[in-house]
Design a protein around this motif. Structure first.
Motif, PDB file in Angstrom:
ATOM      1  N   VAL A 123       0.826  -1.208   0.000  1.00 58.79           N
ATOM      2  CA  VAL A 123       0.000   0.000   0.000  1.00 58.79           C
ATOM      3  C   VAL A 123       0.861   1.258   0.000  1.00 58.79           C
ATOM      4  CG1 VAL A 123      -1.660   1.336   1.349  1.00 58.79           C
ATOM      5  CG2 VAL A 123      -1.970  -1.130   1.083  1.00 58.79           C
ATOM      6  N   GLY A 124       1.975   1.237   0.746  1.00 52.26           N
ATOM      7  CA  GLY A 124       2.834   2.412   0.797  1.00 52.26           C
ATOM      8  C   GLY A 124       3.383   2.791  -0.561  1.00 52.26           C
ATOM      9  N   ALA A 125       3.860   1.810  -1.316  1.00 50.67           N
ATOM     10  CA  ALA A 125       4.382   2.083  -2.652  1.00 50.67           C
ATOM     11  C   ALA A 125       3.269   2.557  -3.581  1.00 50.67           C
ATOM     12  CB  ALA A 125       5.041   0.829  -3.219  1.00 50.67           C
ATOM     13  N   ALA A 126       2.116   1.912  -3.515  1.00 49.01           N
ATOM     14  CA  ALA A 126       0.996   2.306  -4.364  1.00 49.01           C
ATOM     15  C   ALA A 126       0.538   3.728  -4.042  1.00 49.01           C
ATOM     16  CB  ALA A 126      -0.160   1.323  -4.193  1.00 49.01           C
ATOM     17  N   ALA A 127       0.516   4.074  -2.753  1.00 42.04           N
ATOM     18  CA  ALA A 127       0.119   5.425  -2.353  1.00 42.04           C
ATOM     19  C   ALA A 127       1.130   6.451  -2.840  1.00 42.04           C
ATOM     20  CB  ALA A 127      -0.042   5.499  -0.839  1.00 42.04           C
ATOM     21  N   ALA A 128       2.413   6.143  -2.697  1.00 45.36           N
ATOM     22  CA  ALA A 128       3.449   7.072  -3.145  1.00 45.36           C
ATOM     23  C   ALA A 128       3.331   7.349  -4.636  1.00 45.36           C
ATOM     24  CB  ALA A 128       4.828   6.501  -2.816  1.00 45.36           C
ATOM     25  N   GLU A 129       3.099   6.296  -5.417  1.00 45.36           N
ATOM     26  CA  GLU A 129       2.993   6.475  -6.862  1.00 45.36           C
ATOM     27  C   GLU A 129       1.750   7.265  -7.239  1.00 45.36           C
ATOM     28  OE1 GLU A 129       3.910   2.970  -9.269  1.00 45.36           O
ATOM     29  OE2 GLU A 129       4.874   2.081  -7.513  1.00 45.36           O
ATOM     30  N   GLU A 130       0.645   7.024  -6.549  1.00 50.68           N
ATOM     31  CA  GLU A 130      -0.560   7.806  -6.864  1.00 50.68           C
ATOM     32  C   GLU A 130      -0.384   9.259  -6.446  1.00 50.68           C
ATOM     33  OE1 GLU A 130      -5.362   8.038  -6.026  1.00 50.68           O
ATOM     34  OE2 GLU A 130      -4.373   6.102  -6.180  1.00 50.68           O
ATOM     35  N   LEU A 131       0.212   9.491  -5.298  1.00 52.95           N
ATOM     36  CA  LEU A 131       0.451  10.864  -4.857  1.00 52.95           C
ATOM     37  C   LEU A 131       1.310  11.610  -5.864  1.00 52.95           C
ATOM     38  CD1 LEU A 131       1.141  10.103  -1.096  1.00 52.95           C
ATOM     39  CD2 LEU A 131      -0.709  11.568  -1.938  1.00 52.95           C
ATOM     40  N   ALA A 132       2.380  10.978  -6.340  1.00 51.93           N
ATOM     41  CA  ALA A 132       3.254  11.617  -7.321  1.00 51.93           C
ATOM     42  C   ALA A 132       2.495  11.888  -8.620  1.00 51.93           C
ATOM     43  CB  ALA A 132       4.475  10.742  -7.578  1.00 51.93           C
ATOM     44  N   ARG A 133       1.693  10.930  -9.038  1.00 52.12           N
ATOM     45  CA  ARG A 133       0.924  11.114 -10.275  1.00 52.12           C
ATOM     46  C   ARG A 133      -0.062  12.264 -10.148  1.00 52.12           C
ATOM     47  NH1 ARG A 133      -3.839   9.183 -11.494  1.00 52.12           N
ATOM     48  NH2 ARG A 133      -3.837   7.610  -9.842  1.00 52.12           N
ATOM     49  N   ARG A 134      -0.550  12.477  -8.927  1.00 44.68           N
ATOM     50  CA  ARG A 134      -1.508  13.558  -8.690  1.00 44.68           C
ATOM     51  C   ARG A 134      -0.835  14.872  -8.308  1.00 44.68           C
ATOM     52  NH1 ARG A 134      -6.181  10.369  -5.269  1.00 44.68           N
ATOM     53  NH2 ARG A 134      -7.011  12.484  -4.994  1.00 44.68           N
ATOM     54  N   GLY A 135       0.489  14.939  -8.465  1.00 44.22           N
ATOM     55  CA  GLY A 135       1.189  16.216  -8.357  1.00 44.22           C
ATOM     56  C   GLY A 135       1.938  16.476  -7.075  1.00 44.22           C
ATOM     57  N   ALA A 136       1.951  15.549  -6.142  1.00 49.66           N
ATOM     58  CA  ALA A 136       2.616  15.784  -4.856  1.00 49.66           C
ATOM     59  C   ALA A 136       4.120  15.641  -4.976  1.00 49.66           C
ATOM     60  CB  ALA A 136       2.091  14.807  -3.807  1.00 49.66           C
ATOM     61  N   SER A 137       4.823  16.341  -4.102  1.00 48.13           N
ATOM     62  CA  SER A 137       6.217  16.041  -3.827  1.00 48.13           C
ATOM     63  C   SER A 137       6.221  15.004  -2.711  1.00 48.13           C
ATOM     64  CB  SER A 137       6.977  17.294  -3.385  1.00 48.13           C
ATOM     65  OG  SER A 137       6.960  18.271  -4.405  1.00 48.13           O
ATOM     66  N   VAL A 138       6.898  13.903  -2.916  1.00 46.91           N
ATOM     67  CA  VAL A 138       6.792  12.803  -1.963  1.00 46.91           C
ATOM     68  C   VAL A 138       8.152  12.446  -1.367  1.00 46.91           C
ATOM     69  CG1 VAL A 138       4.681  11.777  -2.884  1.00 46.91           C
ATOM     70  CG2 VAL A 138       6.874  11.166  -3.901  1.00 46.91           C
ATOM     71  N   VAL A 139       8.134  12.218  -0.069  1.00 46.26           N
ATOM     72  CA  VAL A 139       9.301  11.724   0.645  1.00 46.26           C
ATOM     73  C   VAL A 139       8.977  10.298   1.066  1.00 46.26           C
ATOM     74  CG1 VAL A 139      10.822  12.013   2.632  1.00 46.26           C
ATOM     75  CG2 VAL A 139       9.899  14.026   1.447  1.00 46.26           C
ATOM     76  N   LEU A 140       9.743   9.349   0.565  1.00 48.88           N
ATOM     77  CA  LEU A 140       9.455   7.934   0.762  1.00 48.88           C
ATOM     78  C   LEU A 140      10.447   7.346   1.749  1.00 48.88           C
ATOM     79  CD1 LEU A 140       9.089   7.011  -3.005  1.00 48.88           C
ATOM     80  CD2 LEU A 140       7.421   8.090  -1.505  1.00 48.88           C
ATOM     81  N   ALA A 141       9.947   6.629   2.729  1.00 55.05           N
ATOM     82  CA  ALA A 141      10.813   6.051   3.747  1.00 55.05           C
ATOM     83  C   ALA A 141      10.538   4.566   3.895  1.00 55.05           C
ATOM     84  CB  ALA A 141      10.611   6.760   5.086  1.00 55.05           C
ATOM     85  N   THR A 158      -7.083  -4.614  -3.789  1.00 53.38           N
ATOM     86  CA  THR A 158      -5.706  -4.483  -4.237  1.00 53.38           C
ATOM     87  C   THR A 158      -5.042  -3.339  -3.470  1.00 53.38           C
ATOM     88  OG1 THR A 158      -6.203  -2.882  -5.978  1.00 53.38           O
ATOM     89  CG2 THR A 158      -6.377  -5.234  -6.546  1.00 53.38           C
ATOM     90  N   ALA A 159      -3.710  -3.338  -3.489  1.00 51.77           N
ATOM     91  CA  ALA A 159      -2.983  -2.236  -2.858  1.00 51.77           C
ATOM     92  C   ALA A 159      -3.362  -0.902  -3.488  1.00 51.77           C
ATOM     93  CB  ALA A 159      -1.478  -2.471  -2.981  1.00 51.77           C
ATOM     94  N   GLU A 160      -3.604  -0.908  -4.798  1.00 54.25           N
ATOM     95  CA  GLU A 160      -3.960   0.330  -5.498  1.00 54.25           C
ATOM     96  C   GLU A 160      -5.329   0.838  -5.072  1.00 54.25           C
ATOM     97  OE1 GLU A 160      -0.661  -1.543  -7.311  1.00 54.25           O
ATOM     98  OE2 GLU A 160      -2.662  -2.380  -6.919  1.00 54.25           O
ATOM     99  N   GLU A 161      -6.270  -0.060  -4.845  1.00 54.61           N
ATOM    100  CA  GLU A 161      -7.597   0.358  -4.394  1.00 54.61           C
ATOM    101  C   GLU A 161      -7.531   0.988  -3.006  1.00 54.61           C
ATOM    102  OE1 GLU A 161     -10.549  -2.840  -6.657  1.00 54.61           O
ATOM    103  OE2 GLU A 161      -9.481  -3.455  -4.839  1.00 54.61           O
ATOM    104  N   VAL A 162      -6.773   0.357  -2.121  1.00 59.70           N
ATOM    105  CA  VAL A 162      -6.623   0.909  -0.771  1.00 59.70           C
ATOM    106  C   VAL A 162      -5.879   2.243  -0.837  1.00 59.70           C
ATOM    107  CG1 VAL A 162      -5.557   0.545   1.478  1.00 59.70           C
ATOM    108  CG2 VAL A 162      -6.731  -1.340   0.328  1.00 59.70           C
ATOM    109  N   ALA A 163      -4.845   2.311  -1.659  1.00 61.24           N
ATOM    110  CA  ALA A 163      -4.065   3.536  -1.772  1.00 61.24           C
ATOM    111  C   ALA A 163      -4.904   4.703  -2.265  1.00 61.24           C
ATOM    112  CB  ALA A 163      -2.873   3.314  -2.711  1.00 61.24           C
ATOM    113  N   HIS A 164      -5.840   4.436  -3.155  1.00 64.62           N
ATOM    114  CA  HIS A 164      -6.690   5.508  -3.672  1.00 64.62           C
ATOM    115  C   HIS A 164      -7.526   6.119  -2.549  1.00 64.62           C
ATOM    116  CE1 HIS A 164      -8.944   7.760  -6.672  1.00 64.62           C
ATOM    117  NE2 HIS A 164     -10.054   7.393  -6.056  1.00 64.62           N
ATOM    118  N   VAL A 165      -8.118   5.272  -1.716  1.00 64.59           N
ATOM    119  CA  VAL A 165      -8.886   5.771  -0.581  1.00 64.59           C
ATOM    120  C   VAL A 165      -7.971   6.504   0.392  1.00 64.59           C
ATOM    121  CG1 VAL A 165     -10.367   5.129   1.363  1.00 64.59           C
ATOM    122  CG2 VAL A 165     -10.573   3.912  -0.825  1.00 64.59           C
TER     123      VAL A 165
END
Length: 260
Positions: A20-38, A222-229
Motif C-alpha cells: 500500500v505504501g508504494a501504491a500510495a506514493a505512486e498515486e500521490l506523485a501522479r496527482r502532483g505531490a512532492s513525496v518523501v518515501l521512507a 488491491t494495494a492500489e484500491e486501498v491507496a486511492h482511498v
C-alpha cells in the motif's frame, strides 16, 4: 469522478518500499505531490522513487527508531521546505494463538504497529502547530476494531494505535483545529503483508464466529484500491476512514452483538 490534485503538497509516506505504501506514493506523485518515501529496504525503495519521478526523495530509515523518524522529517524539510501530510503506513502482523504469544511477540507488535506511529506524530506535529495546518494519516486495520484469532496481538497493537490517534485528535481539536488526524481502516489486501508476519499459522475461517466473518466479508482489495482511498483521506478526510464499502456498518453491527 475526477481525482483531486496534490500540487503544492509535500507528503511523507513510511513503509513505501512495497504494498500500500508504494501504491500510495505512486498515486500521490501522479496527482502532483512532492513525496518523501521512507523504508528500510534500499533497493525496492529506490525503484519506487524512480517510478514517482523527479519530485520524489527516498530516505532509507527504520521508523521503529525515533532518531530515524526525525531524520526523515529533517530530510523532507531540507529537500522541499516543509511537510503538509505525514502518512504512517508501517505495520507488521502475527499469526499465533493467544496462549503461545511470547513477550518478544508483544514487544514487536507494539514497536512496529504503535511506536512507529507515535514517533511520526511526535516528530511532525510541532511543525504543523507552527504552521497552523497539516494532516497525520495513520494506517490501521479492521482487526483493530474487530479482534480475530490468532491475530490477537496484532489486533491489540492496532487498537492501541487507534486509541492514541483518537486521543490526539481530541487534544488538537481545541488548540489546532486545522491539524487533521485521520485513521484509515483497510480490510483484506492482496499484498505480501501476511508473508512477512510473525508465525505462519493461518486462521481457519470455518471456525470463526459468524459475526467476525460478517465484518471481514468485504472483497479483498488491491494495494492500489486501498491507496486511492488513503490518498483521498490524506487530502481531505477527517476522523475514521474505511477502505471497503459498508465496512463501518459491519463493524458497528459486530460491536452491538457483543455481550455486556
Amino acid at each position: 469522478m475526477s481525482e483531486r490534485d496534490f500540487s503544492d503538497h509535500v507528503v511523507v509516506v513510511t513503509g513505501a518500499s512495497g504494498g500500500v505504501g508504494a501504491a500510495a506514493a505512486e498515486e500521490l506523485a501522479r496527482r502532483g505531490a512532492s513525496v518523501v518515501l521512507a523504508a528500510r529496504r534500499a533497493g525496492p525503495l529506490g525503484e519506487v522513487a524512480k517510478r514517482c519521478g523527479d519530485q520524489a526523495h527516498a530516505v532509507v530509515a527504520d521508523v521503529t527508531k525515533r532518531n530515524d523518524v526525525q531524520r526523515i522529517f529533517d530530510e523532507a524539510v531540507a529537500k522541499f521546505g516543509r511537510v503538509d501530510i505525514w502518512i504512517n503506513n508501517v505495520g507488521r502482523g502475527i499469526g499465533r494463538p493467544l496462549l503461545e504469544i511470547t513477550d518478544d511477540d508483544v514487544d514487536e507488535m507494539i514497536r512496529d504497529n504503535m511506536k512507529s506511529v507515535l514517533y511520526g506524530m511526535q516528530v511532525v506535529t510541532p511543525h504543523f502547530q507552527a504552521r497552523g495546518t497539516g494532516a497525520i494519516v495513520n494506517v490501521s486495520s479492521l482487526l483493530g476494531r474487530t479482534p480475530l484469532p490468532p491475530r490477537a496481538a496484532y489486533s491489540a497493537a492496532k487498537a492501541a494505535m487507534m486509541s492514541l490517534s483518537e486521543a490526539f485528535r481530541i487534544e488538537l481539536s481545541g488548540s489546532h483545529p486545522n491539524i487533521r488526524v485521520v485513521v484509515v481502516y483497510p480490510g483484506r489486501i492482496a499484498t505480501e503483508f501476511g508473508q512477512n508476519a510473525l508465525g505462519q499459522r493461518m486462521f481457519d475461517s470455518g471456525k470463526l464466529p459468524a459475526e467476525v466473518l460478517a465484518v471481514l466479508g468485504g472483497a479483498t482489495q488491491t494495494a492500489e484500491e486501498v491507496a486511492h482511498v488513503l490518498c483521498d483521506a490524506a487530502l481531505s478526510g477527517r476522523g475514521d476512514v474505511y477502505t471497503q464499502p459498508n465496512a463501518f456498518a459491519r463493524v458497528r453491527e459486530y460491536m452491538e452483538k457483543q455481550p455486556g
